[in-house]
Scaffold this motif. Structure first.
Motif, short mmCIF file in Angstrom:
data_model
loop_
_atom_site.label_atom_id
_atom_site.label_comp_id
_atom_site.label_asym_id
_atom_site.label_seq_id
_atom_site.Cartn_x
_atom_site.Cartn_y
_atom_site.Cartn_z
N TYR A 155 -31.17 2.36 20.20
CA TYR A 155 -29.72 2.22 20.25
C TYR A 155 -29.08 3.40 20.96
O TYR A 155 -28.22 3.23 21.84
CB TYR A 155 -29.15 2.08 18.83
CG TYR A 155 -27.63 2.11 18.80
CD1 TYR A 155 -26.90 0.93 18.96
CD2 TYR A 155 -26.94 3.31 18.66
CE1 TYR A 155 -25.51 0.96 18.96
CE2 TYR A 155 -25.55 3.34 18.65
CZ TYR A 155 -24.85 2.16 18.81
OH TYR A 155 -23.48 2.19 18.83
N ARG A 156 -29.48 4.61 20.58
CA ARG A 156 -28.89 5.80 21.19
C ARG A 156 -29.18 5.87 22.68
O ARG A 156 -28.31 6.23 23.48
CB ARG A 156 -29.42 7.06 20.49
CG ARG A 156 -28.83 7.27 19.10
CD ARG A 156 -29.54 8.41 18.38
NE ARG A 156 -28.87 8.78 17.14
CZ ARG A 156 -29.42 9.52 16.19
NH1 ARG A 156 -30.67 9.97 16.34
NH2 ARG A 156 -28.75 9.83 15.09
N ALA A 157 -30.41 5.52 23.06
CA ALA A 157 -30.77 5.55 24.47
C ALA A 157 -29.96 4.52 25.25
O ALA A 157 -29.45 4.81 26.34
CB ALA A 157 -32.27 5.28 24.62
N LEU A 158 -29.82 3.31 24.69
CA LEU A 158 -29.09 2.25 25.38
C LEU A 158 -27.62 2.61 25.55
O LEU A 158 -27.08 2.53 26.67
CB LEU A 158 -29.21 0.93 24.61
CG LEU A 158 -28.39 -0.23 25.17
CD1 LEU A 158 -28.91 -0.64 26.54
CD2 LEU A 158 -28.40 -1.42 24.21
N PHE A 159 -26.96 3.01 24.47
CA PHE A 159 -25.53 3.26 24.57
C PHE A 159 -25.23 4.59 25.27
O PHE A 159 -24.16 4.73 25.88
CB PHE A 159 -24.87 3.16 23.20
CG PHE A 159 -24.53 1.75 22.84
CD1 PHE A 159 -23.29 1.21 23.12
CD2 PHE A 159 -25.49 0.92 22.28
CE1 PHE A 159 -22.99 -0.11 22.83
CE2 PHE A 159 -25.21 -0.41 21.99
CZ PHE A 159 -23.96 -0.93 22.26
#
Length: 234
Positions: A155-159
């Motif tokens: 999630y952190r990488a994507l956003f």
């Protein structure tokens, strides 16, 4: 993302001037003002004029401007849908990424509220509506077999990628739109040749910037890397 000149609000002329005042109507009107005039163009008094209400009546729906801005961010993020039951997590994250980009382009003045404002607020104190995409993505990825910590990492990488992408896409790239020469069009001729030869040499690539294509290329790199380094539990 410069704000346009603030337009006067004519009482009785808007779609929000009649009917019972609700939080949804307040936030919808606030979003409309921000879309047109930017965050600085929104004040409680101006919003009250658009709604044809006494400014004090707004405080039943938003305690101050900060709460109003949080509500606007929630209103926009409510349009971001995540299917936690999707069987293909990569395809679903691509869909989410494309939706997020479309929302950013539709509401460019709201992007700072989505990207930078949450950083000033501890996670547990953020508006619940802004946390729902996170919860849904975590549900999607844990159903796919990832551990909770790996799901959070994805999630952190994507956003993190999405935030950087939309801020980059929304920035002003063109210095002189009437100029046909790419170097002059982007203003890169002002850079010293000896210091920035590679950047100057990419003038045609920079001038041909395609936000949708850049998003897909970035997702290819990001999701392929995540798939290769993080393995779901069978």
């Amino acid at each position: 993302m410069a704000s346009s000149p603030t337009a006067p609000v004519v009482q009785g002329s808007g779609p929000y001037s009649n009917g019972r005042l609700t939080r949804d109507r307040v936030l919808a009107c606030a979003l409309e003002i921000i879309d047109r005039d930017g965050v600085d163009g929104l004040t409680m008094r101006r919003l009250a004029r658009a709604l044809e209400r006494d400014p004090m009546s707004l405080y039943r729906h938003a305690s101050n401007k900060a709460a109003l801005l949080d509500g606007v961010a929630e209103t926009v993020l409510a349009q971001l849908t995540v299917d936690p039951a999707a069987t293909d997590w990569i395809a679903q994250l691509r869909t989410v990424a494309r939706q997020y980009r479309r929302l950013a382009l539709a509401h460019p003045h709201v992007v700072p509220l989505l990207v930078t404002r949450p950083m000033a607020t501890p996670l547990a104190l953020r508006p619940r509506g802004t946390l729902r995409p996170l919860e849904a993505v975590l549900a999607l990825l844990t159903r796919a077999g990832f551990s909770g910590s790996d799901a959070l990492h994805i999630y952190r990488a994507l956003f993190g990628f999405l935030h950087g992408h939309v801020l980059n896409e929304l920035q002003e790239l063109v210095d002189n739109p009437e100029e046909s020469d790419d170097l002059l069009r982007l203003g890169l001729h002002r850079l010293p040749i000896g210091e920035f030869p590679l950047l100057r040499g990419l003038a045609s690539v920079l001038a041909a910037y395609d936000g949708a294509a850049e998003l897909e290329r970035g997702l290819d790199i990001l999701l392929t890397g995540l798939q290769a380094t993080l393995t779901p539990i069978p």
